[in-house]
Write a protein that holds these residues in place. Structure first.
Motif, PDB file in Angstrom:
ATOM      1  N   UNK A  99      10.158  16.283  -1.948  1.00 31.48           N
ATOM      2  CA  UNK A  99      11.285  17.206  -2.148  1.00 31.48           C
ATOM      3  C   UNK A  99      11.778  16.953  -3.563  1.00 31.48           C
ATOM      4  N   UNK A 100      11.812  17.976  -4.402  1.00 28.75           N
ATOM      5  CA  UNK A 100      12.225  17.843  -5.796  1.00 28.75           C
ATOM      6  C   UNK A 100      13.589  18.493  -5.961  1.00 28.75           C
ATOM      7  N   UNK A 101      14.559  17.735  -6.490  1.00 30.78           N
ATOM      8  CA  UNK A 101      15.904  18.279  -6.695  1.00 30.78           C
ATOM      9  C   UNK A 101      15.953  19.049  -8.015  1.00 30.78           C
ATOM     10  N   UNK A 102      17.085  19.666  -8.281  1.00 33.35           N
ATOM     11  CA  UNK A 102      17.249  20.444  -9.506  1.00 33.35           C
ATOM     12  C   UNK A 102      17.147  19.600 -10.772  1.00 33.35           C
ATOM     13  N   UNK A 103      17.540  18.335 -10.697  1.00 35.64           N
ATOM     14  CA  UNK A 103      17.462  17.463 -11.880  1.00 35.64           C
ATOM     15  C   UNK A 103      16.163  16.649 -11.911  1.00 35.64           C
ATOM     16  N   UNK A 104      15.183  17.073 -11.122  1.00 36.87           N
ATOM     17  CA  UNK A 104      13.840  16.481 -11.042  1.00 36.87           C
ATOM     18  C   UNK A 104      13.820  15.067 -10.481  1.00 36.87           C
ATOM     19  N   UNK A 105      14.790  14.746  -9.648  1.00 33.08           N
ATOM     20  CA  UNK A 105      14.710  13.533  -8.840  1.00 33.08           C
ATOM     21  C   UNK A 105      13.793  13.870  -7.679  1.00 33.08           C
ATOM     22  N   UNK A 106      12.877  12.965  -7.334  1.00 36.25           N
ATOM     23  CA  UNK A 106      11.905  13.243  -6.287  1.00 36.25           C
ATOM     24  C   UNK A 106      12.168  12.374  -5.076  1.00 36.25           C
ATOM     25  N   UNK A 107      12.237  13.001  -3.912  1.00 37.79           N
ATOM     26  CA  UNK A 107      12.302  12.300  -2.629  1.00 37.79           C
ATOM     27  C   UNK A 107      10.885  12.348  -2.076  1.00 37.79           C
ATOM     28  N   UNK A 128       0.801  -1.219   0.000  1.00 39.77           N
ATOM     29  CA  UNK A 128       0.000   0.000   0.000  1.00 39.77           C
ATOM     30  C   UNK A 128       0.840   1.279   0.000  1.00 39.77           C
ATOM     31  N   UNK A 129       1.887   1.396   0.838  1.00 41.23           N
ATOM     32  CA  UNK A 129       2.681   2.642   0.805  1.00 41.23           C
ATOM     33  C   UNK A 129       3.313   2.911  -0.556  1.00 41.23           C
ATOM     34  N   UNK A 130       3.846   1.887  -1.198  1.00 38.89           N
ATOM     35  CA  UNK A 130       4.442   2.080  -2.516  1.00 38.89           C
ATOM     36  C   UNK A 130       3.389   2.502  -3.537  1.00 38.89           C
ATOM     37  N   UNK A 131       2.202   1.918  -3.436  1.00 30.97           N
ATOM     38  CA  UNK A 131       1.120   2.265  -4.358  1.00 30.97           C
ATOM     39  C   UNK A 131       0.712   3.729  -4.189  1.00 30.97           C
ATOM     40  N   UNK A 132       0.578   4.179  -2.955  1.00 28.63           N
ATOM     41  CA  UNK A 132       0.190   5.566  -2.688  1.00 28.63           C
ATOM     42  C   UNK A 132       1.242   6.529  -3.231  1.00 28.63           C
ATOM     43  N   UNK A 133       2.516   6.207  -3.013  1.00 30.84           N
ATOM     44  CA  UNK A 133       3.589   7.084  -3.486  1.00 30.84           C
ATOM     45  C   UNK A 133       3.670   7.098  -5.013  1.00 30.84           C
ATOM     46  N   UNK A 134       3.484   5.941  -5.646  1.00 30.65           N
ATOM     47  CA  UNK A 134       3.494   5.896  -7.111  1.00 30.65           C
ATOM     48  C   UNK A 134       2.331   6.703  -7.683  1.00 30.65           C
ATOM     49  N   UNK A 135       1.163   6.623  -7.039  1.00 34.52           N
ATOM     50  CA  UNK A 135       0.004   7.388  -7.498  1.00 34.52           C
ATOM     51  C   UNK A 135       0.235   8.892  -7.352  1.00 34.52           C
ATOM     52  N   UNK A 136       1.004   9.300  -6.363  1.00 35.02           N
ATOM     53  CA  UNK A 136       1.279  10.717  -6.128  1.00 35.02           C
ATOM     54  C   UNK A 136       2.287  11.291  -7.122  1.00 35.02           C
ATOM     55  N   UNK A 137       2.984  10.439  -7.861  1.00 36.44           N
ATOM     56  CA  UNK A 137       3.983  10.933  -8.818  1.00 36.44           C
ATOM     57  C   UNK A 137       3.369  11.836  -9.886  1.00 36.44           C
ATOM     58  N   UNK A 138       2.141  11.556 -10.321  1.00 31.44           N
ATOM     59  CA  UNK A 138       1.486  12.400 -11.321  1.00 31.44           C
ATOM     60  C   UNK A 138       1.242  13.809 -10.779  1.00 31.44           C
ATOM     61  N   UNK A 139       0.835  13.887  -9.524  1.00 27.94           N
ATOM     62  CA  UNK A 139       0.603  15.186  -8.898  1.00 27.94           C
ATOM     63  C   UNK A 139       1.917  15.947  -8.786  1.00 27.94           C
ATOM     64  N   UNK A 140       2.959  15.236  -8.407  1.00 26.19           N
ATOM     65  CA  UNK A 140       4.279  15.861  -8.259  1.00 26.19           C
ATOM     66  C   UNK A 140       4.767  16.399  -9.596  1.00 26.19           C
ATOM     67  N   UNK A 141       4.569  15.621 -10.650  1.00 28.18           N
ATOM     68  CA  UNK A 141       5.030  16.043 -11.965  1.00 28.18           C
ATOM     69  C   UNK A 141       4.343  17.348 -12.387  1.00 28.18           C
ATOM     70  N   UNK A 142       3.062  17.482 -12.111  1.00 31.95           N
ATOM     71  CA  UNK A 142       2.351  18.711 -12.451  1.00 31.95           C
ATOM     72  C   UNK A 142       2.803  19.887 -11.582  1.00 31.95           C
ATOM     73  N   UNK A 143       2.961  19.653 -10.278  1.00 33.69           N
ATOM     74  CA  UNK A 143       3.349  20.726  -9.367  1.00 33.69           C
ATOM     75  C   UNK A 143       4.786  21.186  -9.555  1.00 33.69           C
ATOM     76  N   UNK A 144       5.668  20.283  -9.941  1.00 34.07           N
ATOM     77  CA  UNK A 144       7.093  20.614 -10.061  1.00 34.07           C
ATOM     78  C   UNK A 144       7.340  21.702 -11.103  1.00 34.07           C
ATOM     79  N   UNK A 145       6.500  21.773 -12.122  1.00 27.50           N
ATOM     80  CA  UNK A 145       6.687  22.762 -13.176  1.00 27.50           C
ATOM     81  C   UNK A 145       5.996  24.084 -12.868  1.00 27.50           C
ATOM     82  N   UNK A 146       5.157  24.121 -11.839  1.00 28.17           N
ATOM     83  CA  UNK A 146       4.426  25.350 -11.532  1.00 28.17           C
ATOM     84  C   UNK A 146       5.002  26.116 -10.353  1.00 28.17           C
ATOM     85  N   UNK A 147       6.002  25.561  -9.687  1.00 28.96           N
ATOM     86  CA  UNK A 147       6.584  26.242  -8.533  1.00 28.96           C
ATOM     87  C   UNK A 147       8.100  26.104  -8.561  1.00 28.96           C
TER      88      UNK A 147
END
Length: 135
Positions: free
Chosen positions: A72-80, A34-53
């Protein structure tokens, strides 16, 4: 103090390169992934937010029951990405910053191929110690 948390590092191509279960919650057999599934599902939200802020820390981007996803998004778009049940924003920020430093040190290792899985036991030990310290 957090009782349950899951931490992943996802590459810019949405591939998990590091995963760790941090915290002391009892694991249920029926919810093992379940935790991995929730985090994978959140990747789409992160991808949209990373370009707007321009902010590197995206505090609460998603919620599931009593669990919260912080990123936490790094400069090379690696996501923690951290799935947790606590509200210690300062502790989470410090955790992300110190793990970022640790990640940069692993990138500087000439034997590490960027984008490949991080399998270092030293890295794993340090992440666990940082989780105990800040979360």
């Amino acid at each position: 103090m957090t009782t349950a948390a899951c931490f992943i590092i996802a590459s810019r191509n949405d591939i998990p390169i590091y995963e760790a279960e941090v915290g002391s919650a009892a694991k249920r057999e029926d919810a093992a992934q379940l935790p991995q599934f929730i985090l994978q599902a959140a990747l789409d939200i992160v991808q949209d937010l990373a370009w707007t802020t321009s902010a590197m820390i995206l505090k609460t981007i998603d919620k599931f029951n009593d669990l919260v996803v912080s990123v936490y998004v790094t400069d090379d778009h690696t996501r923690f990405m951290l799935l947790h049940d606590s509200r210690s924003d300062d502790g989470i920020k410090s955790f992300f910053q110190e793990v970022h430093e640790l990640y940069i040190k692993s990138l500087l290792n000439p034997l590490y191929l960027p984008g490949s899985r991080i399998t270092s036991s030293h890295f794993n030990t340090k992440v666990g110690a940082l989780a105990r310290k800040y979360l």
